[in-house]
Write a protein that holds these residues in place. Structure first.
Motif, PDB file in Angstrom:
ATOM      1  N   PHE A 131      16.843   3.790   7.105  1.00 59.72           N
ATOM      2  CA  PHE A 131      16.806   4.216   8.503  1.00 59.72           C
ATOM      3  C   PHE A 131      18.117   3.868   9.204  1.00 59.72           C
ATOM      4  N   LEU A 132      18.633   2.681   8.923  1.00 54.09           N
ATOM      5  CA  LEU A 132      19.908   2.268   9.524  1.00 54.09           C
ATOM      6  C   LEU A 132      21.037   3.203   9.093  1.00 54.09           C
ATOM      7  N   ARG A 133      21.098   3.485   7.809  1.00 51.27           N
ATOM      8  CA  ARG A 133      22.171   4.358   7.302  1.00 51.27           C
ATOM      9  C   ARG A 133      22.067   5.760   7.876  1.00 51.27           C
ATOM     10  N   GLU A 134      20.840   6.255   8.015  1.00 49.29           N
ATOM     11  CA  GLU A 134      20.645   7.594   8.584  1.00 49.29           C
ATOM     12  C   GLU A 134      21.124   7.657  10.030  1.00 49.29           C
ATOM     13  N   ASN A 135      21.123   6.505  10.687  1.00 47.26           N
ATOM     14  CA  ASN A 135      21.589   6.434  12.069  1.00 47.26           C
ATOM     15  C   ASN A 135      23.019   5.914  12.174  1.00 47.26           C
ATOM     16  N   GLY A 136      23.749   6.004  11.081  1.00 44.45           N
ATOM     17  CA  GLY A 136      25.170   5.674  11.089  1.00 44.45           C
ATOM     18  C   GLY A 136      25.516   4.212  11.089  1.00 44.45           C
ATOM     19  N   ILE A 137      24.553   3.350  10.774  1.00 39.29           N
ATOM     20  CA  ILE A 137      24.810   1.902  10.764  1.00 39.29           C
ATOM     21  C   ILE A 137      24.960   1.462   9.312  1.00 39.29           C
ATOM     22  N   THR A 138      26.184   1.164   8.911  1.00 38.17           N
ATOM     23  CA  THR A 138      26.479   0.791   7.533  1.00 38.17           C
ATOM     24  C   THR A 138      26.912  -0.666   7.442  1.00 38.17           C
ATOM     25  N   LEU A 139      26.919  -1.180   6.227  1.00 34.05           N
ATOM     26  CA  LEU A 139      27.325  -2.569   6.007  1.00 34.05           C
ATOM     27  C   LEU A 139      28.757  -2.803   6.470  1.00 34.05           C
ATOM     28  N   PHE A 140      29.653  -1.887   6.134  1.00 34.17           N
ATOM     29  CA  PHE A 140      31.056  -2.046   6.507  1.00 34.17           C
ATOM     30  C   PHE A 140      31.206  -2.132   8.029  1.00 34.17           C
ATOM     31  N   LYS A 141      30.511  -1.253   8.747  1.00 34.69           N
ATOM     32  CA  LYS A 141      30.597  -1.245  10.206  1.00 34.69           C
ATOM     33  C   LYS A 141      30.040  -2.537  10.804  1.00 34.69           C
ATOM     34  N   LEU A 194      11.291  -7.290   9.643  1.00 38.10           N
ATOM     35  CA  LEU A 194      12.471  -8.149   9.796  1.00 38.10           C
ATOM     36  C   LEU A 194      13.502  -7.511  10.722  1.00 38.10           C
ATOM     37  N   LEU A 195      13.752  -6.222  10.518  1.00 31.81           N
ATOM     38  CA  LEU A 195      14.742  -5.527  11.350  1.00 31.81           C
ATOM     39  C   LEU A 195      14.294  -5.462  12.807  1.00 31.81           C
ATOM     40  N   LEU A 196      13.022  -5.160  13.036  1.00 35.58           N
ATOM     41  CA  LEU A 196      12.520  -5.098  14.410  1.00 35.58           C
ATOM     42  C   LEU A 196      12.473  -6.493  15.034  1.00 35.58           C
ATOM     43  N   GLY A 197      12.332  -7.517  14.200  1.00 32.64           N
ATOM     44  CA  GLY A 197      12.410  -8.888  14.701  1.00 32.64           C
ATOM     45  C   GLY A 197      13.802  -9.185  15.232  1.00 32.64           C
ATOM     46  N   ILE A 198      14.818  -8.687  14.535  1.00 31.97           N
ATOM     47  CA  ILE A 198      16.206  -8.838  15.004  1.00 31.97           C
ATOM     48  C   ILE A 198      16.374  -8.120  16.335  1.00 31.97           C
ATOM     49  N   TRP A 199      15.828  -6.907  16.419  1.00 32.40           N
ATOM     50  CA  TRP A 199      15.950  -6.114  17.641  1.00 32.40           C
ATOM     51  C   TRP A 199      15.243  -6.780  18.822  1.00 32.40           C
ATOM     52  N   SER A 200      14.204  -7.555  18.533  1.00 24.98           N
ATOM     53  CA  SER A 200      13.436  -8.198  19.609  1.00 24.98           C
ATOM     54  C   SER A 200      14.233  -9.300  20.309  1.00 24.98           C
ATOM     55  N   ALA A 211      22.868  -2.221  18.928  1.00 22.98           N
ATOM     56  CA  ALA A 211      22.999  -1.420  20.154  1.00 22.98           C
ATOM     57  C   ALA A 211      24.366  -0.747  20.218  1.00 22.98           C
ATOM     58  N   THR A 212      25.386  -1.424  19.743  1.00 19.84           N
ATOM     59  CA  THR A 212      26.741  -0.856  19.733  1.00 19.84           C
ATOM     60  C   THR A 212      26.792   0.440  18.952  1.00 19.84           C
ATOM     61  N   PHE A 213      25.993   0.529  17.879  1.00 21.85           N
ATOM     62  CA  PHE A 213      26.000   1.715  17.035  1.00 21.85           C
ATOM     63  C   PHE A 213      24.871   2.691  17.364  1.00 21.85           C
ATOM     64  N   GLY A 214      24.297   2.548  18.563  1.00 22.69           N
ATOM     65  CA  GLY A 214      23.348   3.545  19.047  1.00 22.69           C
ATOM     66  C   GLY A 214      21.888   3.275  18.779  1.00 22.69           C
ATOM     67  N   PHE A 215      21.557   2.143  18.189  1.00 25.42           N
ATOM     68  CA  PHE A 215      20.145   1.813  17.975  1.00 25.42           C
ATOM     69  C   PHE A 215      19.537   1.454  19.336  1.00 25.42           C
ATOM     70  N   ASP A 216      18.373   2.004  19.645  1.00 21.68           N
ATOM     71  CA  ASP A 216      17.734   1.737  20.932  1.00 21.68           C
ATOM     72  C   ASP A 216      16.229   1.602  20.758  1.00 21.68           C
ATOM     73  N   ASP A 217      15.514   1.446  21.888  1.00 24.66           N
ATOM     74  CA  ASP A 217      14.067   1.253  21.834  1.00 24.66           C
ATOM     75  C   ASP A 217      13.344   2.455  21.241  1.00 24.66           C
ATOM     76  N   GLU A 218      13.861   3.641  21.464  1.00 25.73           N
ATOM     77  CA  GLU A 218      13.233   4.842  20.903  1.00 25.73           C
ATOM     78  C   GLU A 218      13.296   4.820  19.382  1.00 25.73           C
ATOM     79  N   ARG A 219      14.437   4.437  18.856  1.00 27.84           N
ATOM     80  CA  ARG A 219      14.577   4.337  17.398  1.00 27.84           C
ATOM     81  C   ARG A 219      13.716   3.200  16.859  1.00 27.84           C
ATOM     82  N   ALA A 220      13.594   2.138  17.638  1.00 27.33           N
ATOM     83  CA  ALA A 220      12.741   1.021  17.230  1.00 27.33           C
ATOM     84  C   ALA A 220      11.288   1.475  17.122  1.00 27.33           C
ATOM     85  N   LYS A 221      10.846   2.268  18.088  1.00 31.67           N
ATOM     86  CA  LYS A 221       9.469   2.786  18.055  1.00 31.67           C
ATOM     87  C   LYS A 221       9.259   3.716  16.870  1.00 31.67           C
TER      88      LYS A 221
END
Length: 236
Positions: A131-141, A194-200, A211-221
Motif C-alpha cells: 500500500f505504501l509503495r502504491e502511494n509513492g512511499i518507498t524505502l529510499f524516500k 503496525l503502520l496505522l499505529g505509527i500514523w496514530s 504525511a510529507t509523501f501524501g499519506f492522510d486519514d483517508e488513506r488510513a481508513k
C-alpha cells in the motif's frame, strides 16, 4: 576442505623437495585416482559440515526472533489469559527486526517510528508495504527524509544490537495491540496494525514522514479495511 577429505585415504601423492616435482605428483595422482576425488566419503564429510552450519544458523535466527518477540508488547488487558492475547504475525515481527537494523544502520541510539516505517518497507511483502509503495512511499524516500528530519548520527556513536524503543514507537505498538483486541477479530496483529499505529502518533517522526509523501486519514481508513488480513503468497 578437499585436502582434509583426501587425507583419510591410504594412497597419497608423494612430493620431492622440488616444487615442480610436487606439482607433477599431484597431477599424476588426480589422473590415476579420479575415483578417490569423487568418493562418497568426501561428500558425506562436506554434507556433515554443511548441516552443522545450518544448525548454527538456525539457532542464531531463533535467538534473534525470540529476542524481537520479547521486545514486542502483548496488550494491556489485565486478567486475560496469555494464550488469548493477540500475537504479532511473522511479517510484523520481521518488520520490527528490520526496523532495529535500520536504526543501527543510521547509528541512532533508539528505534523510533521512522525506523518502524523503514522496517515495514524493508520486509516488503505485507499489504501495508504494498500500500505504501502504491502511494509513492518507498524505502529510499523514507530513509532520505529521515536524515533530513532527524539528521545524521555521530559517526563514532554506534547503537546497541537492539536499540530501545522511543516513547512514540512504544505507543504505536501499544495502539496496534489494543486496536486488535478491541476489534474482537481472531488472528494475529498484522503489519497494517503496525503502520496505522505509527500514523496514530501525530507528533512522531514516522507520522510526519508519511504525511510529507501524501499519506492522510483517508488513506488510513482505506488501509484499515484490510487491517486484519495479510498477503498469502502462492508459489504455484
Amino acid at each position: 576442505m578437499a585436502a582434509q577429505g583426501l587425507s583419510v585415504f591410504p594412497v597419497t601423492p608423494s612430493c620431492s623437495s622440488s616444487q615442480q616435482s610436487c606439482g607433477e605428483a599431484v597431477e599424476r595422482f588426480v589422473r590415476l585416482k579420479p575415483e578417490i576425488l569423487s568418493n562418497s566419503f568426501v561428500g558425506t564429510k562436506l554434507s556433515i559440515q554443511s548441516s552443522r552450519l545450518n544448525v548454527v544458523a538456525s539457532k542464531r535466527l531463533g535467538s534473534t526472533v525470540a529476542t524481537v518477540s520479547f521486545s514486542l508488547p502483548t496488550g494491556k488487558t489485565e486478567g486475560a489469559a496469555t494464550d488469548k492475547k493477540p500475537k504479532f504475525s511473522a511479517r510484523a515481527i520481521k518488520s520490527f527486526a528490520m526496523a532495529e537494523l535500520e536504526a543501527r544502520k543510521l547509528k541512532y541510539p533508539n528505534t523510533g517510528t521512522e525506523a518502524l516505517l523503514m522496517g515495514i518497507l524493508v520486509e516488503g511483502t505485507s499489504l501495508a508495504a504494498k500500500f505504501l509503495r502504491e502511494n509513492g512511499i518507498t524505502l529510499f524516500k523514507v530513509r532520505e527524509e529521515t536524515v533530513k528530519l532527524l539528521g545524521m548520527a555521530d559517526l563514532y556513536v554506534f547503537s546497541p544490537e537492539h536499540p530501545p524503543l522511543t516513547e512514540p514507537a512504544r505507543r504505536a505498538l501499544d495502539w496496534a495491540v489494543d486496536e486488535k483486541m478491541k476489534s474482537g477479530e481472531s488472528g494475529e496483529i498484522t503489519v497494517s496494525h503496525l503502520l496505522l499505529g505509527i500514523w496514530s502518533q501525530e507528533e512522531s517522526a514516522g507520522h510526519k514522514i508519511m504525511a510529507t509523501f501524501g499519506f492522510d486519514d483517508e488513506r488510513a481508513k482505506e488501509l484499515a479495511k484490510t487491517m486484519d488480513k495479510d498477503i498469502i503468497l502462492n508459489f504455484k
